[in-house]
Design a protein around this motif. Structure first.
Motif, mmCIF file in Angstrom:
data_model
loop_
_atom_site.group_PDB
_atom_site.id
_atom_site.type_symbol
_atom_site.label_atom_id
_atom_site.label_comp_id
_atom_site.label_asym_id
_atom_site.label_seq_id
_atom_site.Cartn_x
_atom_site.Cartn_y
_atom_site.Cartn_z
ATOM 1 N N ASP A 253 0.830 -1.213 0.000
ATOM 2 C CA ASP A 253 0.000 0.000 0.000
ATOM 3 C C ASP A 253 0.862 1.259 0.000
ATOM 4 O O ASP A 253 0.606 2.209 -0.754
ATOM 5 C CB ASP A 253 -0.904 0.017 1.240
ATOM 6 N N THR A 256 2.588 1.669 -3.348
ATOM 7 C CA THR A 256 1.598 2.048 -4.362
ATOM 8 C C THR A 256 1.281 3.543 -4.274
ATOM 9 O O THR A 256 1.200 4.242 -5.297
ATOM 10 C CB THR A 256 0.316 1.220 -4.175
ATOM 11 N N THR A 323 4.665 -8.674 -11.927
ATOM 12 C CA THR A 323 4.964 -7.324 -11.447
ATOM 13 C C THR A 323 6.443 -7.010 -11.613
ATOM 14 O O THR A 323 6.821 -5.912 -12.033
ATOM 15 C CB THR A 323 4.557 -7.186 -9.971
ATOM 16 N N ARG A 363 2.113 0.003 -10.897
ATOM 17 C CA ARG A 363 1.173 0.292 -9.809
ATOM 18 C C ARG A 363 -0.089 -0.562 -9.936
ATOM 19 O O ARG A 363 -0.609 -1.063 -8.928
ATOM 20 C CB ARG A 363 0.818 1.778 -9.828
ATOM 21 N N LEU A 366 0.638 -3.959 -8.650
ATOM 22 C CA LEU A 366 0.737 -3.975 -7.198
ATOM 23 C C LEU A 366 -0.648 -3.898 -6.554
ATOM 24 O O LEU A 366 -0.902 -4.567 -5.538
ATOM 25 C CB LEU A 366 1.607 -2.807 -6.719
ATOM 26 N N VAL A 367 -1.539 -3.101 -7.121
ATOM 27 C CA VAL A 367 -2.898 -3.009 -6.600
ATOM 28 C C VAL A 367 -3.601 -4.365 -6.706
ATOM 29 O O VAL A 367 -4.283 -4.809 -5.771
ATOM 30 C CB VAL A 367 -3.700 -1.930 -7.350
#
Length: 376
Positions: A253, A256, A323, A363, A366-367
């Motif tokens: 988090d 990100t 990723t 990003r 990662l989310v």
């Protein structure tokens, strides 16, 4: 019929010639005036001035060399860690043979801490820390180097790497290096975080406050020493690395959000200052973002090793690997000259928009990883 056209181009070239002549006069008159003043002085004045000019020339040679030579730069640097051979951080390792069963316990050090400490070493030991060098602070005739197209790319890259290091040090103190709610803050990690928050541009002397100072690289070196001390204690099973899923989710988090802020900066610059090759701030924006990705690539790949048990339990190994591939794709973008042109332009490319696109891809992955880890 061609005479007006020829006359037109002659006028253009004459105007360019006059402009260049004025620029040369403007750039050289201080040196000519100084030479005239120097020639009229006696040797008691000439010798100290000559020594100062020689020292300044040597400093500039060193400064130019350090800004252009990127020692140890390798977008694939994480390959040297052989992360596939490592166990989760903090896991107790079995003795090498049965005869060592009564020996002191040995645990797996943190790959994430290793990478973070080595990134600091890369920034301030393998390379000079550009942002606190006195000639970088003086700028170009008083103009900040970041506002020129010269000698600021490496400084911006180092600051981007340092941004990733700083964020990681905070997470190590707040969650990763302690069992939440049942243990205190590790002193070595706390010391590392404090040293890494130090001003990035401190030299041996300053005016606010006035007096001698400890330069920035010394603080960062101390932080690397503290991180390595923590990892040595972890290897002896005398420290804690809490590799729980919620800690990894929280770490993702934070990263990100950090990348989202950088993406916004790139988008703002790309949309409002798209002057092509003539945007003087495009290069430091680009290389800061590149340095940030460079740092987070190694840190997150190492985190995948430290949290390998969690990734396996939540079945996100493939998504995690994808990723890392997005990071690798972004780090392959290394233009010689940064251009901030219009996105629909056909002469000057838009490197900031391209970098912003790759950051958003990272990003997005990662989310998605965070959502799977959280069971959503």
């Amino acid at each position: 019929m061609l005479d007006p056209i020829v006359a037109f181009f002659e006028r253009i070239f004459r105007a360019i010639g006059r402009a260049l002549g004025l620029f040369v006069v403007w750039a050289t008159w201080p040196f000519l005036a100084a030479h005239g003043w120097y020639r009229r002085r006696n040797w008691f004045i000439k010798l100290p001035v000559a020594a100062f000019v020689l020292l300044l020339a040597c400093l500039y040679v060193y400064f130019i060399w350090q800004t252009q030579a990127w020692t140890g730069f390798n977008p694939n640097y994480i390959d040297s860690y052989k992360l596939a051979d490592r166990k989760p951080a903090g896991q107790e390792l079995p003795p090498v043979d049965a005869s060592q069963a009564t020996a002191a316990k040995v645990c797996e050090p943190s790959a994430l801490v290793d990478v973070t400490a080595n990134l600091i070493d890369f920034n301030v030991n393998e390379n000079a820390w550009i942002s606190s060098m006195v000639l970088f602070k003086l700028g170009f005739f008083g103009l900040d180097w970041d506002d020129t197209p010269f000698f600021d790319n490496k400084a911006a890259f180092q600051r981007g790497v340092n941004q990733a290091i700083r964020r990681t040090s905070v997470e190590l103190v707040d969650s990763l290096g302690r069992v939440r709610g049942t243990s205190g803050i590790n002193g070595d990690l706390q010391s590392a975080r404090g040293n890494l928050q130090f001003d990035e541009s401190s030299w041996y002397f300053g005016f606010r406050p006035f007096g001698p100072k400890t330069p920035t690289p010394d603080y960062y070196r101390a932080a690397a020493t503290s991180l390595r001390k923590f990892n040595a204690d972890l290897g002896k099973c005398n420290a804690t690395f809490d590799s729980r899923a919620d800690n990894l989710i929280e770490f993702i988090d934070r990263i990100t959000n950090d990348l989202g802020s950088t993406s916004d900066v790139l988008a703002e610059r790309s949309e409002k200052h798209n002057y092509g090759w003539f945007d003087m701030r495009a290069d430091d924006r680009f290389w800061f973002a590149y340095g940030q990705l460079y740092g987070y690539y190694g840190i997150l790949d190492a985190a995948g090793s430290d949290f390998s048990k969690v990734l396996a339990e939540r079945n996100v190994g493939t998504l995690w690997a994808d990723t890392m591939k997005q990071f690798q794709a972004a780090l392959r973008i290394q233009p010689s000259i940064i251009s901030n042109g219009r996105e629909d332009g056909w002469i000057m490319p838009s490197h900031l928009a391209t970098m912003g696109f790759y950051i958003l891809r990272v990003r997005s992955n990662l989310v998605e990883t965070r959502a799977v880890l959280g069971g959503r």
